[in-house]
Design a protein around this motif. Sequence first.
Motif, PDB file in Angstrom:
ATOM      1  N   GLY A 203      11.089   4.727  -0.866  1.00  0.00           N
ATOM      2  CA  GLY A 203      10.072   4.395   0.116  1.00  0.00           C
ATOM      3  C   GLY A 203       9.694   2.925   0.138  1.00  0.00           C
ATOM      4  N   VAL A 204      10.716   2.048  -0.016  1.00  0.00           N
ATOM      5  CA  VAL A 204      10.436   0.616   0.004  1.00  0.00           C
ATOM      6  C   VAL A 204      11.267  -0.109   1.047  1.00  0.00           C
ATOM      7  N   ASP A 205      12.017   0.607   1.884  1.00  0.00           N
ATOM      8  CA  ASP A 205      12.795  -0.076   2.912  1.00  0.00           C
ATOM      9  C   ASP A 205      11.872  -0.543   4.033  1.00  0.00           C
ATOM     10  N   ALA A 206      12.425  -1.262   4.985  1.00  0.00           N
ATOM     11  CA  ALA A 206      11.602  -1.880   6.037  1.00  0.00           C
ATOM     12  C   ALA A 206      10.804  -0.835   6.803  1.00  0.00           C
ATOM     13  N   GLN A 207      11.423   0.287   7.133  1.00  0.00           N
ATOM     14  CA  GLN A 207      10.730   1.310   7.911  1.00  0.00           C
ATOM     15  C   GLN A 207       9.577   1.930   7.099  1.00  0.00           C
ATOM     16  N   SER A 208       9.801   2.118   5.796  1.00  0.00           N
ATOM     17  CA  SER A 208       8.732   2.653   4.948  1.00  0.00           C
ATOM     18  C   SER A 208       7.575   1.655   4.848  1.00  0.00           C
ATOM     19  N   ILE A 209       7.912   0.378   4.827  1.00  0.00           N
ATOM     20  CA  ILE A 209       6.864  -0.650   4.790  1.00  0.00           C
ATOM     21  C   ILE A 209       6.044  -0.604   6.079  1.00  0.00           C
ATOM     22  N   VAL A 210       6.734  -0.418   7.207  1.00  0.00           N
ATOM     23  CA  VAL A 210       6.029  -0.342   8.496  1.00  0.00           C
ATOM     24  C   VAL A 210       5.043   0.822   8.489  1.00  0.00           C
ATOM     25  N   VAL A 211       5.492   1.977   8.043  1.00  0.00           N
ATOM     26  CA  VAL A 211       4.612   3.155   8.021  1.00  0.00           C
ATOM     27  C   VAL A 211       3.417   2.906   7.105  1.00  0.00           C
ATOM     28  N   ALA A 212       3.668   2.306   5.919  1.00  0.00           N
ATOM     29  CA  ALA A 212       2.574   2.034   4.987  1.00  0.00           C
ATOM     30  C   ALA A 212       1.587   1.031   5.582  1.00  0.00           C
ATOM     31  N   ALA A 213       2.107   0.031   6.302  1.00  0.00           N
ATOM     32  CA  ALA A 213       1.232  -0.964   6.925  1.00  0.00           C
ATOM     33  C   ALA A 213       0.375  -0.326   8.020  1.00  0.00           C
ATOM     34  N   LEU A 214       0.994   0.521   8.836  1.00  0.00           N
ATOM     35  CA  LEU A 214       0.242   1.191   9.907  1.00  0.00           C
ATOM     36  C   LEU A 214      -0.829   2.113   9.319  1.00  0.00           C
ATOM     37  N   ALA A 215      -0.494   2.795   8.225  1.00  0.00           N
ATOM     38  CA  ALA A 215      -1.467   3.679   7.594  1.00  0.00           C
ATOM     39  C   ALA A 215      -2.662   2.885   7.078  1.00  0.00           C
ATOM     40  N   GLN A 216      -2.388   1.723   6.523  1.00  0.00           N
ATOM     41  CA  GLN A 216      -3.470   0.892   6.005  1.00  0.00           C
ATOM     42  C   GLN A 216      -4.359   0.395   7.144  1.00  0.00           C
ATOM     43  N   LEU A 217      -3.736   0.000   8.246  1.00  0.00           N
ATOM     44  CA  LEU A 217      -4.507  -0.469   9.397  1.00  0.00           C
ATOM     45  C   LEU A 217      -5.254   0.683  10.063  1.00  0.00           C
ATOM     46  N   ALA A 218      -4.648   1.871  10.067  1.00  0.00           N
ATOM     47  CA  ALA A 218      -5.305   3.042  10.679  1.00  0.00           C
ATOM     48  C   ALA A 218      -6.579   3.399   9.923  1.00  0.00           C
ATOM     49  N   ARG A 219      -6.548   3.277   8.595  1.00  0.00           N
ATOM     50  CA  ARG A 219      -7.749   3.574   7.799  1.00  0.00           C
ATOM     51  C   ARG A 219      -8.895   2.630   8.148  1.00  0.00           C
ATOM     52  N   ARG A 220      -8.539   1.460   8.612  1.00  0.00           N
ATOM     53  CA  ARG A 220      -9.550   0.483   9.010  1.00  0.00           C
ATOM     54  C   ARG A 220      -9.924   0.606  10.486  1.00  0.00           C
ATOM     55  N   GLY A 221      -9.246   1.525  11.184  1.00  0.00           N
ATOM     56  CA  GLY A 221      -9.525   1.713  12.599  1.00  0.00           C
ATOM     57  C   GLY A 221      -8.915   0.652  13.487  1.00  0.00           C
TER      58      GLY A 221
ATOM     59  N   ALA B 248      -0.365   6.520  15.439  1.00  0.00           N
ATOM     60  CA  ALA B 248       0.753   5.600  15.271  1.00  0.00           C
ATOM     61  C   ALA B 248       1.497   5.869  13.964  1.00  0.00           C
ATOM     62  N   VAL B 249       0.777   6.288  12.957  1.00  0.00           N
ATOM     63  CA  VAL B 249       1.407   6.554  11.657  1.00  0.00           C
ATOM     64  C   VAL B 249       2.353   7.752  11.781  1.00  0.00           C
ATOM     65  N   LYS B 250       1.850   8.834  12.428  1.00  0.00           N
ATOM     66  CA  LYS B 250       2.676  10.027  12.604  1.00  0.00           C
ATOM     67  C   LYS B 250       3.883   9.722  13.470  1.00  0.00           C
ATOM     68  N   GLU B 251       3.670   8.955  14.506  1.00  0.00           N
ATOM     69  CA  GLU B 251       4.761   8.606  15.415  1.00  0.00           C
ATOM     70  C   GLU B 251       5.826   7.777  14.694  1.00  0.00           C
TER      71      GLU B 251
END
Length: 901
Positions: free
Chosen positions: A867-885, A891-894
């Motif tokens: 879970g460290v490839d570019a796509q996994s990083i994107v999902v982790a980044a979106l999840a972090q931003l989603a928690r902040r609203g 977007a995370v699920k998508e």
Amino acid sequence: MTDPTAIQPSELDQLPDRDPEETAEWQASLDAVTKAAGPHRAAYLMRRTLERAEGNGLALPKLLETDYVNTIPTAAEPTVDGDEEMERRITAWNRWNAAAMVTRGAKHGVGGHIATFASAAWLYETGFNHFFKGKEADGSGDQLYIQGHASPGIYARAFLDGRLTEAHLDNFRQEAGGNGLPSYPHPRRLPWLWEFPTVSMGLGPLSAIYQARFNRYLTNRNIKDVSASHVWAFLGDGEMDEPESTAALALASREGLDNLTFVINCNLQRLDGPVRANFKIVQELEAQFRGAGWNVVKSLWGNAWDEQFQLDTTGALVRRLRQVPDAQVQTYQTRDAAYIRQDFFGSDPALVELAKLLSDDKILECFHLSRGGHEARKVYAAYKAAVEHKGAPTVILAQTVKGHTLGAGFASKNANHQMKKLSTDEFKQMRDLLELPIKDSDFVDGVVPYGHPGADSPEVRYLQERRAALGGPAPARRTQPLAPLPAPADKAFAAFDKGSGSQNVATTMAFVRLVKDLVRDKTSGKRWVPIVPDEARTFGMESLFPSLGIYSPKGQTYEPVDRDQLMYYKEAKDGQILNEGITEAGSMADFIAASTAYSTHGEAMIPFYIFYSMFGWQRTADQMWQLGDQLGRGFLVGATAGRTTLTGEGLQHADGHSPVIAATNPAALSYDPAFAYEVATIVKDGLRRMYGEAAPGEDQNVFYYLTVYNEPIPQPAKPSGLGIDEGIVKGLYRFNTAESAGVQVNAANAARIQLLGSGTAIHWVLEAQKLLAEEWGVAADVWSATSWTELRRDALEADAALLRGEERVPFLRQALQGAEGPVLAVSDYMRQVPDQIAQWVEQDYSSLGADGFGLSDTRAAARRHFGVDAQSIVVAALAQLARRGEVPASAVKEARARYGL
């Protein structure tokens, strides 16, 4: 029926017997002796014959064991060059003060060891008075590896010599106040006295062998002539069970290191009991060392035994000594004469008759006191034989009694290693035995006094005169700083600033190219010591073979199979590369010797040791700790680093944790550079700090650990702007912003995130930066975290400063100040590595890493798995931003669905 006297085919050499009749006559003679005089006489004659053959250089297998007697007979002992009575008095003072120091320290609960030095006192004193050369002698003097548990005796001698005071002795194992003595030989804690840390058992003997070998390397390469230096390693018989203790015996004999002597204190005891309860450790060690090609000198019995051996006309005494297991020898030490008469002498009629000639006092003198390691004349003879022997290293097996002179409550008792003090009555008995002028009234309130004959006493004058004749005090370590090495030309480092364009270059290759340029430097180039454990071709270093040569004391006695090729395998007597074969432990011992040459020999050497990152710290972290204690300097390079970069090798090759282990070592500056220019910048600063002009407050006694990767990737140019070099060295700088990277963010007021990456992970982060912008409208700034550990250490220092009332902001916080959005850190190591900095990041913080065991697959598959490839990083980044609203939760699920996560 087979004739037992007939020659069996299995006994024959492959050469035909040119004179079977003569052969039969020799065999018949042996049969006749066996029949007429018995098998013991026949065996005796055979041993003597084989010894004569060996002495004459005949090509016969060597005897692996000799009789359980002294190698040097009494009649062949040389005259001791000195005043034996004076040396006895000096040794008595040292015994007393060593025991007093530990006993007084025991009242503070700090412990200490008494029994080891008590057994080894004459082994050290004879050396100090007659053999151990000081720093002012030819070359660099001798190198002494002192047995760690014997340190109180060395402190006691330094006290007698005037180098330590009573205040020092009273602070044994109490260092926090600044005037204490470390428990064991620790150069970092007492840098003017100790040279070599030895108490992590097994590392002393291994390091001593490679130190002796490195001495030859310096001489053969014309760096410095240290051919007069001798390496002495003092070891315990129990310590020889450590695998490292005997790991390099063959190297020492193969290279003829007659500048090396092991002195093994065979007191037959380890920490809990006998070393070989049912066997004989001396005979086992003799066979092991003789089999490895060492010269073996046994010093087992003292003068009281000489008469008994003369009386032993049948050989029964020698046979019985060889039969009795070590644990029973220890039992004799604690039993009366009647028990010894019955158990030892009663086993053989010839011994019963011999015992009738011995008084009880003589029996007790032999079995309780008289050991070769306790008598100056026996030890002197063994040492003289060692230093005069040529062509092979020597091991001296000196038999002693653990706890000797400390009284019946200590001598040979199983628990004596844990016994930390003597009672007042025991000290008074010891005083009387040693004939010391200490009065009962000197014991004030039950506190044992230190003893000293006076600074101008005959004993002290004798001691100091002997040391002056041998080149000054010992042990001693050089502490004066060397002149800084001139910095190499900037061109070698600046070559990486422009990047590699479209060419794929791994950081491993970048480092090798950098070193290849640096070794050409006219001033410092010869001081580089490349060390590699038989993986030079893996790391692309074969180009260095013909130009630098592989060190071999024999040169090259053969024509290499690849001689007609440009990068042929070249060995040379003055070769610069140390290619050690498959031994990380040996390579680390090489590195330690080279990294401390600035002190040991007054010659600054620049070692770099390159290894599979998985097998460096994991296998030899104890030696890295030894390196830090010994104040070593140089570059450790963990190649093929990371958990996902070494395709196909699998679980035991995938390094996801070396930076974690490195972070535990206070002397290690650990870096995980992503780009070639970062490698060059770090090496340049390391050369400045360790070998050039260190900045005020910088500790020069550090070593660098760099992880480099075998993944070929285009190397970018070094970003322009202020503070880049500082950020690289301190651990963090902004590589680019979303805007400077030229990625298109298709959203007004886009959410922003800070992506921190180290090592090879920076490339997945850069890919994620592009995906976030183009597919999700998120602006990401990318930071290169060259050292999570250095960032953490700086923050810890800032915290400590605040507690002292000083205002200081961690560099990490300064660098990230004003950076918008949360922070996501990524590395190719377990998350514990980037999480080192979490508590000092003011922004919301999360991390990704490769936790768990490695696996065999492609790089892409491994990165997806962890879970460290570019796509996994994107999902982790979106999840972090989603928690902040800042982005929709959908977007995370998508993203997970789109990338198949």
